[in-house]
Write a protein that holds these residues in place. Structure first.
Motif, PDB file in Angstrom:
ATOM      1  N   ASP A 311     -36.020 -32.093  -6.213  1.00 17.46           N
ATOM      2  CA  ASP A 311     -35.004 -32.577  -7.159  1.00 17.46           C
ATOM      3  C   ASP A 311     -35.483 -32.522  -8.608  1.00 17.46           C
ATOM      4  O   ASP A 311     -34.671 -32.603  -9.537  1.00 17.46           O
ATOM      5  N   ALA A 312     -36.802 -32.395  -8.789  1.00 17.65           N
ATOM      6  CA  ALA A 312     -37.340 -32.319 -10.158  1.00 17.65           C
ATOM      7  C   ALA A 312     -37.381 -30.872 -10.668  1.00 17.65           C
ATOM      8  O   ALA A 312     -37.942 -30.590 -11.724  1.00 17.65           O
ATOM      9  N   VAL A 313     -36.808 -29.955  -9.897  1.00 18.52           N
ATOM     10  CA  VAL A 313     -36.804 -28.536 -10.286  1.00 18.52           C
ATOM     11  C   VAL A 313     -35.427 -28.160 -10.836  1.00 18.52           C
ATOM     12  O   VAL A 313     -34.406 -28.444 -10.208  1.00 18.52           O
ATOM     13  N   ARG A 314     -35.401 -27.549 -12.013  1.00 20.28           N
ATOM     14  CA  ARG A 314     -34.139 -27.061 -12.585  1.00 20.28           C
ATOM     15  C   ARG A 314     -34.046 -25.559 -12.320  1.00 20.28           C
ATOM     16  O   ARG A 314     -34.938 -24.788 -12.681  1.00 20.28           O
ATOM     17  N   VAL A 315     -32.960 -25.165 -11.625  1.00 22.10           N
ATOM     18  CA  VAL A 315     -32.770 -23.739 -11.289  1.00 22.10           C
ATOM     19  C   VAL A 315     -31.615 -23.187 -12.123  1.00 22.10           C
ATOM     20  O   VAL A 315     -30.551 -23.801 -12.203  1.00 22.10           O
ATOM     21  N   THR A 316     -31.830 -22.034 -12.742  1.00 27.05           N
ATOM     22  CA  THR A 316     -30.796 -21.404 -13.572  1.00 27.05           C
ATOM     23  C   THR A 316     -30.557 -19.986 -13.075  1.00 27.05           C
ATOM     24  O   THR A 316     -31.520 -19.242 -12.853  1.00 27.05           O
ATOM     25  N   GLU A 317     -29.283 -19.620 -12.920  1.00 28.51           N
ATOM     26  CA  GLU A 317     -28.988 -18.226 -12.549  1.00 28.51           C
ATOM     27  C   GLU A 317     -29.105 -17.382 -13.809  1.00 28.51           C
ATOM     28  O   GLU A 317     -28.567 -17.746 -14.866  1.00 28.51           O
ATOM     29  N   LEU A 318     -29.839 -16.276 -13.700  1.00 25.19           N
ATOM     30  CA  LEU A 318     -30.064 -15.465 -14.898  1.00 25.19           C
ATOM     31  C   LEU A 318     -28.953 -14.452 -15.128  1.00 25.19           C
ATOM     32  O   LEU A 318     -28.863 -13.847 -16.186  1.00 25.19           O
ATOM     33  N   GLY A 319     -28.124 -14.219 -14.130  1.00 18.52           N
ATOM     34  CA  GLY A 319     -26.997 -13.315 -14.327  1.00 18.52           C
ATOM     35  C   GLY A 319     -27.413 -11.866 -14.195  1.00 18.52           C
ATOM     36  O   GLY A 319     -28.596 -11.540 -14.179  1.00 18.52           O
ATOM     37  N   PRO A 320     -26.412 -10.986 -14.064  1.00 16.80           N
ATOM     38  CA  PRO A 320     -26.726  -9.578 -13.840  1.00 16.80           C
ATOM     39  C   PRO A 320     -27.347  -8.932 -15.076  1.00 16.80           C
ATOM     40  O   PRO A 320     -27.129  -9.373 -16.192  1.00 16.80           O
ATOM     41  N   CYS A 321     -28.103  -7.911 -14.829  1.00 20.28           N
ATOM     42  CA  CYS A 321     -28.744  -7.172 -15.909  1.00 20.28           C
ATOM     43  C   CYS A 321     -28.012  -5.851 -16.066  1.00 20.28           C
ATOM     44  O   CYS A 321     -27.687  -5.202 -15.070  1.00 20.28           O
ATOM     45  N   ALA A 322     -27.756  -5.452 -17.296  1.00 18.76           N
ATOM     46  CA  ALA A 322     -27.028  -4.198 -17.542  1.00 18.76           C
ATOM     47  C   ALA A 322     -27.756  -3.048 -16.866  1.00 18.76           C
ATOM     48  O   ALA A 322     -28.975  -2.941 -16.960  1.00 18.76           O
ATOM     49  N   GLY A 323     -27.028  -2.230 -16.165  1.00 16.08           N
ATOM     50  CA  GLY A 323     -27.613  -1.037 -15.558  1.00 16.08           C
ATOM     51  C   GLY A 323     -28.251  -1.283 -14.206  1.00 16.08           C
ATOM     52  O   GLY A 323     -28.764  -0.368 -13.587  1.00 16.08           O
ATOM     53  N   PHE A 324     -28.214  -2.536 -13.702  1.00 13.04           N
ATOM     54  CA  PHE A 324     -28.834  -2.811 -12.399  1.00 13.04           C
ATOM     55  C   PHE A 324     -27.832  -2.506 -11.300  1.00 13.04           C
ATOM     56  O   PHE A 324     -26.796  -3.144 -11.210  1.00 13.04           O
ATOM     57  N   PRO A 325     -28.083  -1.498 -10.498  1.00 18.05           N
ATOM     58  CA  PRO A 325     -27.113  -1.132  -9.477  1.00 18.05           C
ATOM     59  C   PRO A 325     -27.065  -2.155  -8.358  1.00 18.05           C
ATOM     60  O   PRO A 325     -28.098  -2.612  -7.890  1.00 18.05           O
TER      61      PRO A 325
END
Ligand SMILES: O=P(O)(O)OC[C@@]1(O)O[C@H](CO)[C@@H](O)[C@@H]1O
Length: 395
Positions: A311-325
């Motif tokens: 619960d002390a861990v913060r997780v963030t989605e980094l989202g897609p990267c341009a050009g990543f198939p």
């Protein structure tokens, strides 16, 4: 069941100093301890501490203190007898959390012993969830030994072969990901420096400090067919990249006692979560929680799951990267049916990529005395999660 293989196990001797290390002087140790060590051994210790089923396969003399230590801790192991003493690795820890580590090369492994190790793996691995190869390769075997063993196991067991995790560095890691590799790992766990080396780059420091940059670099490997890259970033936490996305996670500051084994603990957290079917972001959360808990313990101690604080861990989605198939939408690596179209797709992807460049054989050292990386390359960058900023450096 998670099977670990440690070709170069160690007895880890930790010397705790009450003041800063004074090079060239005689100093008295404040405390010492000895732990069974080696990356795969540590993973099995952490799994056993949490009540998970595991067997640690390792070469060494039957009477070695390492195996007595595993007996005492209730860790199941399969010792491939060599008659040779296991190496001793030295860790020096200072009150500010700085960890200095000196690792011996280890006794040579001959071809016959490697063959017996392969036989033991094959006899145990059918139906296991994960097969983990971890640590350096001792003198003797060729640098592609992990790649060769992984393909032998896949050849012998086919679809019953476990998913395959790899935590090593330098040439053995490069060889395991080379375009000709028959089986690519389902997960690898480099730190930022190892990731840079693997890609023939020199921006390890930048990757350790910038999760987005580390994720972009890790994506290159996922495009080549690696199932998942769990990259630990010392005080900056860790990133996880799969074909489905990228996530960054960081733990609240902890008081660092010894970063040795923090990376092994992080991989353990990931494997346990993947085995029970957690989402990738939850797998990352547990990886960082385990890594941070290990860094808060002295010596090479492995926390149990109960000692971690997800619960002390913060997780963030980094989202897609341009050009990543988006090559495929696969579930977490451990859910992927083995020997399937997923593998074939990964192998095709790998075959069309240029060779991974050969890295230097030594791991680059961190700049000494930096607040975010107080130890040597082996120890500090492996420690995910704990914020070793001012609050994280309390003795
Ligand atoms: O020399 P290698 O095989 O790369 O690393 C060995 C080692 O540093 O790794 C573990 C921590 O990850 C320790 O228990 C052990 O001493």
């Amino acid at each position: 069941m998670i099977i670990t293989v440690t070709l170069n196990p160690s007895v880890d001797r930790t010397v705790d100093l009450s003041g800063p290390l004074a090079r060239g002087r005689v100093q008295r140790a404040h405390a010492t301890r000895q732990d069974p060590g080696g990356k795969g051994i540590n993973i099995s210790r952490a799994l056993a501490a949490g009540g998970a089923a595991t067997v640690a396969i390792a070469p060494g003399d039957d009477t070695d203190p390492l195996f007595a230590g595993l007996d005492a801790a209730g860790v199941r192991y399969d010792n491939v007898s060599t008659g040779a003493a296991i190496r001793t690795n030295i860790t020096v820890t200072e009150p500010d959390g700085t960890t200095t580590k000196i690792n011996e090369p280890g006794p040579a492994l001959d071809e016959g012993t490697v063959e017996r190790i392969v036989e033991r793996i094959v006899s145990r691995a059918a139906g296991a969830s994960w097969l983990v190869f971890a640590g350096s390769v001792p003198p003797g075997p060729a640098q592609d030994v992990y790649a060769v063993i992984a393909s032998r196991v896949r050849g012998a067991l086919g679809a019953a072969a476990p998913s395959y995790a790899l935590d090593t560095s330098g040439a053995p890691l490069t060889e395991a990901l080379a375009p000709g590799a028959i089986v690519l790992p389902d997960v690898i766990k480099p730190n930022g420096h190892e990731l840079a080396q693997l890609l023939g780059r020199e921006d390890g420091d930048a990757l350790e400090a910038d999760p987005r940059a580390a994720a972009d670099a890790a994506r290159i490997l996922v495009e080549r067919g690696v199932g998942a890259v769990l990259c630990t970033l010392g005080g900056h936490g860790a990133v996880l990249v799969t074909a489905d996305g990228a996530w960054h996670a960081v733990h609240e500051p902890v008081t660092v006692r010894s970063t040795v084994g923090a990376g092994d603990s992080a991989l353990t957290g990931y494997l346990v979560a993947a085995e029970r079917g957690d989402t990738p972001s939850e797998c990352l959360r547990h990886a960082v929680a385990h890594g941070s808990a290990a860094a808060a313990l002295p010596g090479t101690q492995m926390p149990s799951a109960a000692q971690t604080t997800p619960d002390a861990v913060r997780v963030t989605e980094l989202g897609p990267c341009a050009g990543f198939p988006q090559v495929s939408h696969t579930p977490p690596a451990s859910h992927t049916p083995r020997g399937t179209a997923h593998d074939a797709a990964r192998h095709r992807a790998a075959a069309t990529q240029p060779a991974v460049k050969q890295p230097a054989t030594t791991r680059p050292a961190d700049p000494p005395g930096t607040a975010s990386a107080p130890g040597p390359a082996d120890a500090a960058p492996d420690a995910p999660g704990p914020d070793r900023g001012p609050a994280g450096l309390r003795p």
